[in-house]
Design an enzyme around this catalytic site. Structure first.
Site, PDB file in Angstrom:
ATOM      1  N   HIS A 145       0.820  -1.217   0.000  1.00 54.89           N
ATOM      2  CA  HIS A 145       0.000   0.000   0.000  1.00 54.89           C
ATOM      3  C   HIS A 145       0.853   1.266   0.000  1.00 54.89           C
ATOM      4  CE1 HIS A 145      -3.275  -2.593   2.155  1.00 54.89           C
ATOM      5  NE2 HIS A 145      -3.268  -2.797   0.857  1.00 54.89           N
TER       6      HIS A 145
HETATM    7  C1  LIG Z   1       0.005  -7.608  -4.441  1.00 56.87           C
HETATM    8  C2  LIG Z   1      -0.935  -6.504  -4.042  1.00 56.87           C
HETATM    9  C3  LIG Z   1      -1.996  -6.787  -3.175  1.00 56.87           C
HETATM   10  C4  LIG Z   1      -2.870  -5.772  -2.796  1.00 56.87           C
HETATM   11  N1  LIG Z   1      -4.003  -6.101  -2.103  1.00 56.87           N
HETATM   12  C5  LIG Z   1      -4.972  -5.160  -1.935  1.00 56.87           C
HETATM   13  C6  LIG Z   1      -6.250  -5.521  -1.424  1.00 56.87           C
HETATM   14  O1  LIG Z   1      -6.528  -6.690  -1.134  1.00 56.87           O
HETATM   15  N2  LIG Z   1      -7.187  -4.538  -1.297  1.00 56.87           N
HETATM   16  C7  LIG Z   1      -6.925  -3.243  -1.611  1.00 56.87           C
HETATM   17  O2  LIG Z   1      -7.798  -2.393  -1.416  1.00 56.87           O
HETATM   18  N3  LIG Z   1      -5.724  -2.881  -2.104  1.00 56.87           N
HETATM   19  C8  LIG Z   1      -4.765  -3.817  -2.315  1.00 56.87           C
HETATM   20  N4  LIG Z   1      -3.590  -3.463  -2.891  1.00 56.87           N
HETATM   21  C9  LIG Z   1      -3.327  -2.038  -3.178  1.00 56.87           C
HETATM   22  C10 LIG Z   1      -4.145  -1.467  -4.323  1.00 56.87           C
HETATM   23  O3  LIG Z   1      -4.310  -2.410  -5.346  1.00 56.87           O
HETATM   24  C11 LIG Z   1      -3.425  -0.201  -4.818  1.00 56.87           C
HETATM   25  O4  LIG Z   1      -3.346   0.729  -3.765  1.00 56.87           O
HETATM   26  C12 LIG Z   1      -4.153   0.488  -5.964  1.00 56.87           C
HETATM   27  O5  LIG Z   1      -4.398  -0.418  -6.998  1.00 56.87           O
HETATM   28  C13 LIG Z   1      -3.292   1.658  -6.459  1.00 56.87           C
HETATM   29  O6  LIG Z   1      -3.896   2.255  -7.560  1.00 56.87           O
HETATM   30  P1  LIG Z   1      -3.119   3.334  -8.445  1.00 56.87           P
HETATM   31  O7  LIG Z   1      -4.066   3.774  -9.486  1.00 56.87           O
HETATM   32  O8  LIG Z   1      -2.515   4.324  -7.551  1.00 56.87           O
HETATM   33  O9  LIG Z   1      -1.897   2.532  -9.089  1.00 56.87           O
HETATM   34  P2  LIG Z   1      -1.890   1.240  -9.998  1.00 56.87           P
HETATM   35  O10 LIG Z   1      -3.190   0.518  -9.900  1.00 56.87           O
HETATM   36  O11 LIG Z   1      -0.661   0.492  -9.655  1.00 56.87           O
HETATM   37  O12 LIG Z   1      -1.824   1.819 -11.476  1.00 56.87           O
HETATM   38  C14 LIG Z   1      -0.703   2.419 -12.052  1.00 56.87           C
HETATM   39  C15 LIG Z   1      -0.700   2.020 -13.512  1.00 56.87           C
HETATM   40  O13 LIG Z   1       0.187   2.857 -14.231  1.00 56.87           O
HETATM   41  C16 LIG Z   1       0.917   2.086 -15.149  1.00 56.87           C
HETATM   42  N5  LIG Z   1       2.157   2.802 -15.429  1.00 56.87           N
HETATM   43  C17 LIG Z   1       3.182   3.056 -14.577  1.00 56.87           C
HETATM   44  N6  LIG Z   1       4.146   3.769 -15.191  1.00 56.87           N
HETATM   45  C18 LIG Z   1       3.711   3.987 -16.460  1.00 56.87           C
HETATM   46  C19 LIG Z   1       4.266   4.664 -17.569  1.00 56.87           C
HETATM   47  N7  LIG Z   1       5.464   5.247 -17.517  1.00 56.87           N
HETATM   48  N8  LIG Z   1       3.549   4.697 -18.740  1.00 56.87           N
HETATM   49  C20 LIG Z   1       2.326   4.102 -18.809  1.00 56.87           C
HETATM   50  N9  LIG Z   1       1.769   3.426 -17.779  1.00 56.87           N
HETATM   51  C21 LIG Z   1       2.443   3.385 -16.615  1.00 56.87           C
HETATM   52  C22 LIG Z   1       1.122   0.766 -14.416  1.00 56.87           C
HETATM   53  O14 LIG Z   1       1.480  -0.277 -15.272  1.00 56.87           O
HETATM   54  C23 LIG Z   1      -0.219   0.587 -13.745  1.00 56.87           C
HETATM   55  O15 LIG Z   1      -1.133  -0.100 -14.565  1.00 56.87           O
HETATM   56  C24 LIG Z   1      -2.668  -4.445  -3.274  1.00 56.87           C
HETATM   57  C25 LIG Z   1      -1.611  -4.160  -4.145  1.00 56.87           C
HETATM   58  C26 LIG Z   1      -0.749  -5.177  -4.535  1.00 56.87           C
HETATM   59  C27 LIG Z   1       0.371  -4.865  -5.497  1.00 56.87           C
END
Ligand SMILES: Cc1cc2nc3c(=O)[nH]c(=O)nc-3n(C[C@H](O)[C@H](O)[C@H](O)COP(=O)(O)OP(=O)(O)OC[C@H]3O[C@@H](n4cnc5c(N)ncnc54)[C@H](O)[C@@H]3O)c2cc1C
Length: 538
Positions: free
Chosen positions: A474
């Site tokens: 997280h």
């Molecule tokens: C293993 C794991 C288990 C988890 N379990 C839970 C859970 O059970 N419940 C819960 O609520 N949360 C959980 N989380 C946390 C939750 O999933 C994240 O907090 C949330 O998905 C974050 O969202 P975000 O949009 O910030 O980033 P992300 O969902 O990580 O999205 C970022 C995206 O940007 C893309 N990206 C990055 N750099 C570039 C670039 N230069 N060009 C183009 N694309 C790019 C990435 O590939 C990715 O698809 C977990 C996370 C992980 C990794």
């Protein structure tokens, strides 16, 4: 020389939890031309849709960034694994699917820092409007949204043993961690639909991917945001071996996650000027807070052997059951293949006088080591209990190794650097060992695996914590919202000092919330989309 391609109104960088919601909401008006760029591939694989696939995704080079921290001085110089989703859906496509939100006071705290519109009463409507709660709508839940929230369909029998042990240790039941009160133990609700993973892509993108005004480009890695005169003009990205440029008529929205977003800002000349100069990046805007303020839920797992063949293991009995499980999944979308691995757990207070729970329990009916990557531990019958600290005081940072956009960001988690966090984690171990010692586990309790014995001095527990503590995926806070000198975005999520650029993802959280971070990120994106549309009315 990069090729210049079409012009869009909005360019969204990153198709993760936040990016999918933004793509949905911003393209709802057919007059808006929206482009979503994602480094990873499409998510059309059973590894993503089948919940148990979470095990395989943990070290899948194709769907996971598989970042590593620097050697961590506070944790015996260990390199800590930091998985993140690299696929449409982002981390919501590889996560454990638990649906929790934190407490009202988490968001009231954001508001108290000066962030207008982020108090609990302001943000609750976005949790509700993005949610389809299968139990139906009430004061806390919505039933008209896209993100399906369901009961788990697996319910491993040992989950009940854990809950009974928790009751014997004095904890009370709670059927809704996102309702009137968070405290208590029970079964987690999950982001699944009909026994399949409901990632942000499945919920928000798949149903609308045919919209004419939405362009989704996968396997496209953004190299930098193009800035001219303190205004974001577009992006440069690598696709099929070619650098290309897209222009944005209205805004560029950075949703690359808590590691990717600060990295891209710095690669684009926005960040601490010393850091940029060190890597020969010309400074577009000196913003000292970019990459700082990194927070993670510090976690410890205690693991116990089971004398009975009653846990998940790669042993003859377990294997025979697995065949049955596969058939149950194919025929009914039920059973162990629908598991999020974590089924039972809850939120507890380490001291009764606290207003909110400060620790989260997550129970796993197998022997867990190295994020499940060490498969040899599955030869032993046993069970594991995560206990994570919900509001750690330690802060880390994300910076650059160099100016190459193909390099991973430099991650220094710095967990346990605040002495209070170490004290709290020692307490967390004691809490876990107390739960494991309860009568409910008497029938079948084997020896303690981690720590190596169940009775330890505080000093020994401290050593165990430094050696084994990890996190629960997280990371937040690296582009924090606020108005102080370390803030990166304002409360409308606009990057300070740069026009036409917002950050919308988990990185904007000024402080960690006391729960899992997927639905809070989805809430952030739904609120941000409304602000973006309102700010661009001509
Ligand atoms: C293993 C794991 C288990 C988890 N379990 C839970 C859970 O059970 N419940 C819960 O609520 N949360 C959980 N989380 C946390 C939750 O999933 C994240 O907090 C949330 O998905 C974050 O969202 P975000 O949009 O910030 O980033 P992300 O969902 O990580 O999205 C970022 C995206 O940007 C893309 N990206 C990055 N750099 C570039 C670039 N230069 N060009 C183009 N694309 C790019 C990435 O590939 C990715 O698809 C977990 C996370 C992980 C990794």
């Amino acid at each position: 020389m990069p090729t210049t391609r079409a012009k869009f109104d909005y360019i969204i960088i990153g198709g993760g939890s936040a990016g999918c919601v933004l793509a949905n909401r911003l393209s709802a008006d057919s007059n808006n031309r929206v482009c979503l760029l994602e480094t990873g591939p499409h998510d059309n694989t059973p590894l993503v849709s089948t919940p148990i696939g979470v095990i395989g995704l943990m070290d899948s080079k194709k769907y996971n960034w598989m970042f590593n921290s620097e050697p961590e001085p506070t944790q015996n110089d260990r390199i800590i694994y930091c998985p993140r989703g690299k696929v449409l859906g982002g981390s919501s496509a590889v996560n454990a699917m638990l649906y929790t939100r934190g407490t009202p006071s988490d968001y009231n705290h954001w508001a108290s820092l000066g962030n207008k519109g982020w108090a609990y009463e302001d943000i609750l409507p976005y949790f509700k409007s993005t949610q389809h709660q299968e139990r139906g709508a009430d004061d806390y839940h919505g039933s008209d949204g896209e993100l399906n929230v369901a009961e788990g369909r697996s319910n491993h029998p040992l989950g009940e043993t854990l809950l009974e042990a928790c009751r014997q240790a004095g904890y009370s039941d709670n059927v809704d961690f996102n309702g009137a009160q968070q405290e208590g133990i029970g079964y987690y609700q999950v982001t699944q639909i009909n026994g399949e993973r409901c990632s942000a892509a499945r919920a928000f993108l798949h149903p609308i991917s045919e919209r004419d005004n939405l362009t989704i480009i996968t396997e496209a890695k953004v190299a930098r945001i193009l800035i001219e005169d303190k205004q974001a003009q577009g992006v440069e990205y690598l696709h099929q071996g070619e650098l290309q440029i897209l222009n944005a008529a209205k805004e560029v929205i950075l949703s690359a996650g808590s590691f990717g977003s600060p990295q891209l800002l710095m690669l684009s000349g926005i960040g601490p000027k010393e850091e940029l100069k060190q890597h020969q990046i010309s400074v577009n805007h000196n913003l000292p807070g970019v990459g700082g303020n990194l927070q993670e839920h510090i976690d410890i797992i205690t693991v116990n052997e089971s004398k009975k063949a009653n846990t998940v293991a790669l042993r003859p009995v377990g294997m025979a059951k697995m065949v049955k499980d596969i058939w149950q999944y194919i025929s009914q979308r039920k059973g162990f293949l629908t598991t999020s691995i974590v089924e039972a757990g809850g939120f507890i207070k380490s001291k009764p006088e606290l207003n909110d729970p400060d620790m989260q329990l997550q129970f796993i009916p197998l022997v867990m080591e190295d994020h499940g990557r060490k498969k040899s531990t599955l030869l032993t019958y046993g069970y594991s209990l995560h206990n994570c600290l919900l509001r750690p005081k330690s802060r880390g940072r994300v910076s650059l190794h160099n100016n190459d956009f193909q390099q991973d960001p430099k991650i220094e988690l710095n967990m346990l650097s605040h002495p209070d966090d170490l004290t709290a984690m020692v307490e967390a171990v004691k809490i876990n060992l107390n739960i494991f010692s309860q009568q409910a586990f008497d029938d079948g309790r084997g020896k303690s695996i981690f720590p190596s014995k169940a009775k330890l001095t505080d000093e020994e527990i401290e050593g165990f914590v430094r050696e084994k503590a990890n996190h629960v995926y997280h990371p937040v806070g690296t582009c924090k919202m606020g108005e102080d000198k370390d803030a990166v975005v304002n409360d409308r999520l606009q990057v300070h000092g740069i026009k036409g650029l917002r950050v919308v993802d988990a990185s904007i959280m000024p402080t960690l919330v006391g729960g899992n971070t997927n639905s809070p990120t989805i809430m952030i994106a739904a609120k941000a989309a409304e602000m973006i549309l309102a700010d661009n009315v001509i």
